[in-house]
Scaffold this motif. Structure first.
Motif, PDB file in Angstrom:
ATOM      1  N   ASP B 131      31.635  53.836  64.191  1.00 30.73           N
ATOM      2  CA  ASP B 131      32.055  53.508  65.647  1.00 30.73           C
ATOM      3  C   ASP B 131      30.903  53.483  66.396  1.00 30.73           C
ATOM      4  N   VAL B 134      28.187  50.813  66.043  1.00 30.85           N
ATOM      5  CA  VAL B 134      28.555  49.815  67.135  1.00 30.85           C
ATOM      6  C   VAL B 134      29.198  50.221  68.432  1.00 30.85           C
ATOM      7  N   GLU B 173      26.779  43.833  63.953  1.00 30.64           N
ATOM      8  CA  GLU B 173      27.755  42.795  62.701  1.00 30.64           C
ATOM      9  C   GLU B 173      27.416  43.733  61.582  1.00 30.64           C
ATOM     10  N   LYS B 176      29.211  46.629  62.518  1.00 32.17           N
ATOM     11  CA  LYS B 176      30.871  46.042  62.067  1.00 32.17           C
ATOM     12  C   LYS B 176      31.901  45.365  60.873  1.00 32.17           C
ATOM     13  N   ARG B 179      32.325  48.613  59.251  1.00 35.61           N
ATOM     14  CA  ARG B 179      33.544  49.944  59.878  1.00 35.61           C
ATOM     15  C   ARG B 179      34.711  49.007  59.250  1.00 35.61           C
TER      16      ARG B 179
END
Lengths: 100, 190
Positions: B131, B134, B173, B176, B179
């Motif tokens: 998190d 990102v 990316e 993300k 995650r």
């Protein structure tokens, strides 16, 4: 035997070609490349960060290429060969390999 | 370079960087880029890289997830490569990176994030680390595009920042995707 030799000489076979794929801006250029069996594909890393060109189905791996380094692969059979950078899995490329 | 806008720095870059780190939603970049000297830009860039390297080194000691470990290894490799280039360029240009309010604010935010991460283990740690990655990479990307590049005078330093942009976007990316693979429970306030 003589006929066979004449036929062999008469049929032109394309010599292997070397293709270059530049790695820049975190992308393979070109991302899709059509080659022939026996051709050589050379990847050159133009980025600051290291990269690899690694087959996802076939077992070839350039190892880490630092800026300015190059790695090569000579496909021995036809088919589609997707590849990636193992350090940056969002980077994807594809070799379309013809028989000749 | 005019120094008239220097007082805007803590306000403007903090909007881009630190509020994104303390909260989970990156703030919009300021409409006008603040005035920042090239030595200060260099210091912010090196600091931003070093913070992510340190976070990744800690993640490697804490995570048990192979994909997260690989991601952290890539962060160390890439941000170290960028810092090496920045150091070489600074030497070539005779520039000494200058500490500044933004670098200090970045370091302060990183300490707070680290404190949160140190309290977590297992999947909760992996999610919180990603998190933060990102949010951090989005904030860095915004800062490069909207603050650092526009305010940099030296063409070589500006080119280095521009060249780094795609790498940061790729990290974003990657973080993300990773995650998303880890699934739902989220955002613990890193």
């Amino acid at each position: 035997m003589i006929v066979w030799l004449v036929l062999l000489l008469a049929v032109p076979t394309a010599p292997p070609i070397t293709h270059t794929v530049e790695i820049r801006g975190m992308e393979f250029h070109p991302a899709d490349l059509t080659v022939a069996v026996g051709d050589t594909i050379v990847w050159i890393n133009r980025d600051i960060v290291p990269h690899t060109a690694t087959g996802t189905r076939r077992k070839w791996d350039s190892g880490q290429l630092q800026q300015g380094d190059s790695g090569r692969y000579v496909p021995r059979r036809a088919g589609r060969a997707p590849y990636t950078c193992t350090l940056h899995p969002t980077m994807q490329g594809m070799l379309i390999i013809r028989k000749e | 370079m005019s120094r008239s806008g220097h007082r805007l720095l803590p306000l403007a870059l903090t909007l881009v960087f630190t509020s994104a780190l303390h909260a989970q939603n990156p703030a919009p970049a300021p409409a006008a880029a603040p005035d920042l000297s090239d030595p200060e830009v260099a210091h912010v860039a090196v600091t931003a890289n070093s913070i992510d390297i340190d976070a990744a080194k800690f993640a490697q000691t804490r995570t048990r997830n192979a994909a997260v470990r690989q991601f952290a290894a890539t962060m160390i490799t890439d941000h170290s490569a960028v810092n090496a280039q920045a150091a070489a360029l600074a030497t070539k240009l005779g520039v000494t990176p200058a500490d500044n309010a933004i670098s200090q604010s970045l370091e302060s935010g990183a300490k707070q994030a680290r404190t949160t991460l140190e309290s977590l283990h297992g999947a909760a740690f992996d999610r919180a680390y990603l998190d933060r990655e990102v949010v951090y990479h989005q904030a860095v990307l915004d800062a490069i595009d909207k603050v650092l590049v526009p305010t940099t005078e030296n063409a070589e330093l500006r080119k280095l920042l521009v060249d780094v942009g795609p790498a940061v976007a790729t990290h974003l990316e990657h973080a993300k995707q990773l995650r998303a693979q880890l699934g739902a429970p989220a955002r613990t306030g890193t």
